[in-house]
Design a protein around this motif. Structure first.
Motif, PDB file in Angstrom:
ATOM      1  N   SER A   1       0.812  -1.211   0.000  1.00  0.00           N
ATOM      2  CA  SER A   1       0.000   0.000   0.000  1.00  0.00           C
ATOM      3  C   SER A   1       0.848   1.264   0.000  1.00  0.00           C
ATOM      4  O   SER A   1       0.316   2.370  -0.170  1.00  0.00           O
ATOM      5  CB  SER A   1      -0.908   0.016   1.231  1.00  0.00           C
ATOM      6  OG  SER A   1      -0.124   0.038   2.422  1.00  0.00           O
ATOM      7  N   GLY A   2       2.167   1.126   0.209  1.00  0.00           N
ATOM      8  CA  GLY A   2       3.056   2.277   0.234  1.00  0.00           C
ATOM      9  C   GLY A   2       3.507   2.683   1.614  1.00  0.00           C
ATOM     10  O   GLY A   2       4.362   3.558   1.760  1.00  0.00           O
ATOM     11  N   GLY A   3       2.963   2.078   2.669  1.00  0.00           N
ATOM     12  CA  GLY A   3       3.395   2.375   4.028  1.00  0.00           C
ATOM     13  C   GLY A   3       4.737   1.730   4.335  1.00  0.00           C
ATOM     14  O   GLY A   3       5.218   0.863   3.603  1.00  0.00           O
ATOM     15  N   LEU A   4       5.336   2.140   5.425  1.00  0.00           N
ATOM     16  CA  LEU A   4       6.639   1.620   5.831  1.00  0.00           C
ATOM     17  C   LEU A   4       6.566   1.132   7.268  1.00  0.00           C
ATOM     18  O   LEU A   4       6.087   1.856   8.155  1.00  0.00           O
ATOM     19  CB  LEU A   4       7.708   2.711   5.704  1.00  0.00           C
ATOM     20  CG  LEU A   4       9.137   2.334   6.109  1.00  0.00           C
ATOM     21  CD1 LEU A   4       9.698   1.278   5.158  1.00  0.00           C
ATOM     22  CD2 LEU A   4      10.035   3.561   6.117  1.00  0.00           C
ATOM     23  N   LEU A   5       7.030  -0.095   7.501  1.00  0.00           N
ATOM     24  CA  LEU A   5       7.088  -0.660   8.845  1.00  0.00           C
ATOM     25  C   LEU A   5       8.537  -0.953   9.204  1.00  0.00           C
ATOM     26  O   LEU A   5       9.316  -1.384   8.356  1.00  0.00           O
ATOM     27  CB  LEU A   5       6.277  -1.958   8.941  1.00  0.00           C
ATOM     28  CG  LEU A   5       4.789  -1.912   8.585  1.00  0.00           C
ATOM     29  CD1 LEU A   5       4.182  -3.306   8.719  1.00  0.00           C
ATOM     30  CD2 LEU A   5       4.046  -0.909   9.439  1.00  0.00           C
ATOM     31  N   ILE A   6       8.893  -0.725  10.475  1.00  0.00           N
ATOM     32  CA  ILE A   6      10.204  -1.153  10.956  1.00  0.00           C
ATOM     33  C   ILE A   6      10.007  -2.182  12.067  1.00  0.00           C
ATOM     34  O   ILE A   6       9.129  -2.035  12.932  1.00  0.00           O
ATOM     35  CB  ILE A   6      11.074   0.024  11.453  1.00  0.00           C
ATOM     36  CG1 ILE A   6      10.357   0.859  12.513  1.00  0.00           C
ATOM     37  CG2 ILE A   6      11.522   0.885  10.298  1.00  0.00           C
ATOM     38  CD1 ILE A   6      11.275   1.895  13.170  1.00  0.00           C
ATOM     39  N   LEU A   7      10.792  -3.243  11.995  1.00  0.00           N
ATOM     40  CA  LEU A   7      10.819  -4.274  13.018  1.00  0.00           C
ATOM     41  C   LEU A   7      11.937  -3.925  13.996  1.00  0.00           C
ATOM     42  O   LEU A   7      13.062  -3.627  13.577  1.00  0.00           O
ATOM     43  CB  LEU A   7      11.074  -5.643  12.373  1.00  0.00           C
ATOM     44  CG  LEU A   7      11.266  -6.838  13.311  1.00  0.00           C
ATOM     45  CD1 LEU A   7      10.007  -7.123  14.113  1.00  0.00           C
ATOM     46  CD2 LEU A   7      11.673  -8.075  12.494  1.00  0.00           C
ATOM     47  N   GLU A   8      11.620  -3.931  15.291  1.00  0.00           N
ATOM     48  CA  GLU A   8      12.600  -3.566  16.305  1.00  0.00           C
ATOM     49  C   GLU A   8      12.671  -4.635  17.386  1.00  0.00           C
ATOM     50  O   GLU A   8      11.728  -5.401  17.582  1.00  0.00           O
ATOM     51  CB  GLU A   8      12.225  -2.222  16.946  1.00  0.00           C
ATOM     52  CG  GLU A   8      12.185  -1.054  15.967  1.00  0.00           C
ATOM     53  CD  GLU A   8      11.801   0.250  16.651  1.00  0.00           C
ATOM     54  OE1 GLU A   8      12.572   1.205  16.561  1.00  0.00           O
ATOM     55  OE2 GLU A   8      10.717   0.278  17.278  1.00  0.00           O
ATOM     56  N   ARG A   9      13.790  -4.646  18.107  1.00  0.00           N
ATOM     57  CA  ARG A   9      13.962  -5.612  19.192  1.00  0.00           C
ATOM     58  C   ARG A   9      14.788  -4.966  20.294  1.00  0.00           C
ATOM     59  O   ARG A   9      15.504  -3.980  20.076  1.00  0.00           O
ATOM     60  CB  ARG A   9      14.676  -6.864  18.696  1.00  0.00           C
ATOM     61  CG  ARG A   9      16.091  -6.562  18.252  1.00  0.00           C
ATOM     62  CD  ARG A   9      16.786  -7.708  17.610  1.00  0.00           C
ATOM     63  NE  ARG A   9      18.012  -7.195  16.988  1.00  0.00           N
ATOM     64  CZ  ARG A   9      18.836  -7.901  16.260  1.00  0.00           C
ATOM     65  NH1 ARG A   9      18.588  -9.162  16.039  1.00  0.00           N
ATOM     66  NH2 ARG A   9      19.912  -7.354  15.749  1.00  0.00           N
ATOM     67  N   LYS A  10      14.703  -5.538  21.485  1.00  0.00           N
ATOM     68  CA  LYS A  10      15.551  -5.113  22.587  1.00  0.00           C
ATOM     69  C   LYS A  10      15.839  -6.328  23.463  1.00  0.00           C
ATOM     70  O   LYS A  10      15.100  -7.321  23.441  1.00  0.00           O
ATOM     71  CB  LYS A  10      14.896  -4.010  23.408  1.00  0.00           C
ATOM     72  CG  LYS A  10      13.634  -4.410  24.156  1.00  0.00           C
ATOM     73  CD  LYS A  10      13.104  -3.243  24.974  1.00  0.00           C
ATOM     74  CE  LYS A  10      11.821  -3.611  25.710  1.00  0.00           C
ATOM     75  NZ  LYS A  10      11.307  -2.468  26.524  1.00  0.00           N
TER      76      LYS A  10
ATOM     77  N   GLY B   1      15.084  -7.686  31.769  1.00  0.00           N
ATOM     78  CA  GLY B   1      13.792  -7.604  31.088  1.00  0.00           C
ATOM     79  C   GLY B   1      13.581  -8.646  30.011  1.00  0.00           C
ATOM     80  O   GLY B   1      12.465  -8.808  29.520  1.00  0.00           O
ATOM     81  N   GLY B   2      14.641  -9.342  29.622  1.00  0.00           N
ATOM     82  CA  GLY B   2      14.521 -10.351  28.586  1.00  0.00           C
ATOM     83  C   GLY B   2      14.449  -9.749  27.191  1.00  0.00           C
ATOM     84  O   GLY B   2      14.946  -8.652  26.936  1.00  0.00           O
TER      85      GLY B   2
ATOM     86  N   GLY C   1       6.587 -13.981  26.708  1.00  0.00           N
ATOM     87  CA  GLY C   1       5.320 -14.664  26.913  1.00  0.00           C
ATOM     88  C   GLY C   1       4.679 -15.068  25.599  1.00  0.00           C
ATOM     89  O   GLY C   1       3.619 -15.691  25.582  1.00  0.00           O
ATOM     90  N   ASN C   2       5.349 -14.728  24.499  1.00  0.00           N
ATOM     91  CA  ASN C   2       4.899 -15.094  23.146  1.00  0.00           C
ATOM     92  C   ASN C   2       5.951 -15.974  22.491  1.00  0.00           C
ATOM     93  O   ASN C   2       7.088 -16.077  22.954  1.00  0.00           O
ATOM     94  CB  ASN C   2       4.674 -13.840  22.307  1.00  0.00           C
ATOM     95  CG  ASN C   2       3.748 -12.843  22.967  1.00  0.00           C
ATOM     96  OD1 ASN C   2       4.155 -11.738  23.316  1.00  0.00           O
ATOM     97  ND2 ASN C   2       2.492 -13.219  23.174  1.00  0.00           N
ATOM     98  N   GLU C   3       5.570 -16.591  21.393  1.00  0.00           N
ATOM     99  CA  GLU C   3       6.492 -17.465  20.654  1.00  0.00           C
ATOM    100  C   GLU C   3       7.404 -16.607  19.772  1.00  0.00           C
ATOM    101  O   GLU C   3       7.216 -16.491  18.557  1.00  0.00           O
ATOM    102  CB  GLU C   3       5.707 -18.464  19.805  1.00  0.00           C
ATOM    103  CG  GLU C   3       4.875 -19.440  20.595  1.00  0.00           C
ATOM    104  CD  GLU C   3       5.695 -20.583  21.204  1.00  0.00           C
ATOM    105  OE1 GLU C   3       6.942 -20.515  21.176  1.00  0.00           O
ATOM    106  OE2 GLU C   3       5.072 -21.542  21.709  1.00  0.00           O
ATOM    107  N   ILE C   4       8.399 -15.966  20.395  1.00  0.00           N
ATOM    108  CA  ILE C   4       9.350 -15.153  19.657  1.00  0.00           C
ATOM    109  C   ILE C   4      10.758 -15.643  19.920  1.00  0.00           C
ATOM    110  O   ILE C   4      11.003 -16.456  20.814  1.00  0.00           O
ATOM    111  CB  ILE C   4       9.256 -13.650  20.024  1.00  0.00           C
ATOM    112  CG1 ILE C   4       9.649 -13.427  21.494  1.00  0.00           C
ATOM    113  CG2 ILE C   4       7.875 -13.113  19.727  1.00  0.00           C
ATOM    114  CD1 ILE C   4       9.840 -11.969  21.849  1.00  0.00           C
TER     115      ILE C   4
END
Length: 362
Positions: A273-282, A287-288, A318-321
C-alpha cells in the motif's frame, strides 16, 4: 548459465510484483563516496558457512498459537496471528536467518544468513496456514571475483536484503557495506558489487551497523522512488536517535528514526500500500527479549529529518518469539496484507529459527 525452474519462478514472481525499472545511478547521486573497500583477512573455516550451492531438507514443526499464556488469543495490536513454524535442518549451515523477501503470492522466498549465505525455496501452505518448506537451496554470497565473500574478504554478517526488479541489495553489518547482485545473471550464482554509500556509513558501530534495507520502486511515483533506504541497528546521532541513509534517488542524504524504550532496528518493509514498517527488538538480562513493529510515514522521510511513528505490535517472552530479524509483506488473493517474520538463531542450541505470519488488520 542455464537457470533452474526454481530460479525462473522466483524471478518471474518478483518481476510481477516489483518494479523492473532500470537501476538508479547510485554512485552519481552521492555527494561523496567511500574509498575502495580493503579486503579483510580470510575468515576462519566455519561449519555454519556455505561454500557451494546445495539442496537441503528443512523440517518444520507448527506453532498453533502465538501467546504462551493464552493459547486461544489471536489478536496482537494491529496484527492477527495466522500460523508459525519452527525450522530445523541436519545441514549445519542452515540458520542465522537475518532477512527475507517473498514473491507477490507469499510462496517463493529468498533469505540471507548472517554467515554470508543465500537460502531460497518455497513456503508450503494448507489453506491459509504454513505447513513446511520445499525446494530449499543454500548458496554462498559471491563477490565480484566469483568466490564466496567469506573466503576472499572475510566478510559475513549479511543482515539485510532489498529487491528492485532483478537487482538484490545485501547489507553487511560488520563492515557497513552494501553489495548489489543482478539476479538476471545467474540468480544466487550472480556476483556482488560494492555500491557507494555516504562516508558516514563507514563510521557506524561494526556490530550495530547496517541492519535493514528497503528499496522504493520507481513505479510508485513517490518522491523517494528509486531510493535505497538503509537503516542502522544502533548507529546513533548526536541526539541518541537511530541513523539511516537515503542512497541514490533524487534526495540522497541522512535522516534519523527516533529511538525509544531501548529498541533497536532489525529490519524494515515497504508495504504494497506504500506504508513503511520497521521491526525492532531489545534485550536485557533483567527484562529479557522484546520485539515491536512501528509504522512510519514514507512521506516524512527526507535528509535531516527525525521521524517517528506509533507501535502497532509488541511481543515478549510470553509469546512465541526469538531473535526476530527479518520481515516482509505480501497481499493474498482475498486482499489481506500478510506480514512474515523470521528469526536468527545465531546457530545456538538455545535459540530457534522461527517463521511467523500475521494478518495486518489495522
Amino acid at each position: 548459465m542455464r537457470s533452474s525452474p526454481s530460479r525462473r519462478r522466483f524471478l518471474q514472481g518478483m518481476a510481477a510484483g516489483l518494479s523492473a525499472a532500470a537501476l538508479p545511478r547510485l554512485a552519481q547521486a552521492q555527494s561523496a563516496t567511500q574509498p575502495p573497500a580493503t579486503p579483510r583477512p580470510a575468515a576462519r573455516p566455519s561449519p555454519y558457512r556455505v561454500n557451494e550451492p546445495v539442496s537441503i531438507d528443512v523440517n518444520a514443526r507448527p506453532l498453533p498459537s502465538f501467546d504462551i499464556r493464552d493459547r486461544a488469543r489471536t489478536r496482537f495490536g494491529a496484527l492477527e496471528y495466522r500460523s508459525g513454524l519452527i525450522l530445523t535442518s541436519s545441514f549445519s549451515g542452515f540458520g542465522g536467518l537475518s532477512a527475507l523477501r517473498l514473491d507477490p503470492k507469499g510462496e517463493r522466498f529468498i533469505a540471507v544468513s548472517d554467515q554470508g549465505s543465500w537460502f531460497t525455496g518455497r513456503i508450503v501452505y494448507r489453506g491459509r496456514e504454513m505447513v513446511g518448506l520445499d525446494d530449499v537451496e543454500a548458496a554462498p554470497l559471491l563477490g565480484a571475483d566469483g568466490r564466496p565473500i567469506t573466503v576472499t574478504r572475510g566478510w559475513y554478517d549479511s543482515e539485510s536484503l532489498a529487491l528492485d526488479g532483478s537487482f538484490a541489495y545485501v547489507g553487511l553489518e560488520r563492515v557497513n557495506q552494501v553489495l548489489r547482485f543482478d539476479f538476471a545473471k545467474g540468480f544466487t550464482r550472480s556476483r556482488g558489487e560494492v555500491i557507494a554509500l555516504p562516508p558516514a556509513a563507514r563510521k557506524l558501530p561494526n556490530n550495530k551497523g547496517l541492519e535493514g534495507l528497503v528499496f522504493v520502486p520507481k513505479a510508485t511515483g513517490q518522491r523517494l522512488a528509486g531510493t535505497l533506504i538503509a537503516f542502522s541497528e544502533r548507529g546513533l546521532d548526536a541526539s541518541g536517535n537511530l541513523i539511516a541513509f537515503l542512497v541514490g534517488g533524487k534526495t540522497p542524504g541522512q535522516f534519523s528514526v527516533r529511538r525509544s524504550e531501548n529498541f533497536d532496528i532489525s529490519d524494515a518493509v515497504l508495504l504494497p500500500s506504500g506504508g513503511l514498517l520497521i521491526l525492532e527488538r531489545k534485550f536485557s538480562w533483567f527484562g529479557g527479549v522484546g520485539i515491536r513493529i512501528r509504522r512510519l510515514a514514507l512521506s516524512e522521510i527526507a535528509p535531516g529529518a527525525v521521524i517517528d511513528g506509533p507501535a502497532i505490535f509488541n511481543a515478549d517472552l510470553g509469546n512465541e518469539i526469538d531473535n526476530m530479524e527479518g520481515i516482509d509483506a505480501h497481499v493474498t488473493e482475498e486482499g489481506e496484507t500478510v506480514l512474515t517474520m523470521v528469526s536468527d538463531d545465531n546457530f545456538s542450541l538455545i535459540q530457534r529459527n522461527l517463521l511467523l505470519q500475521f494478518t495486518l488488520v489495522d
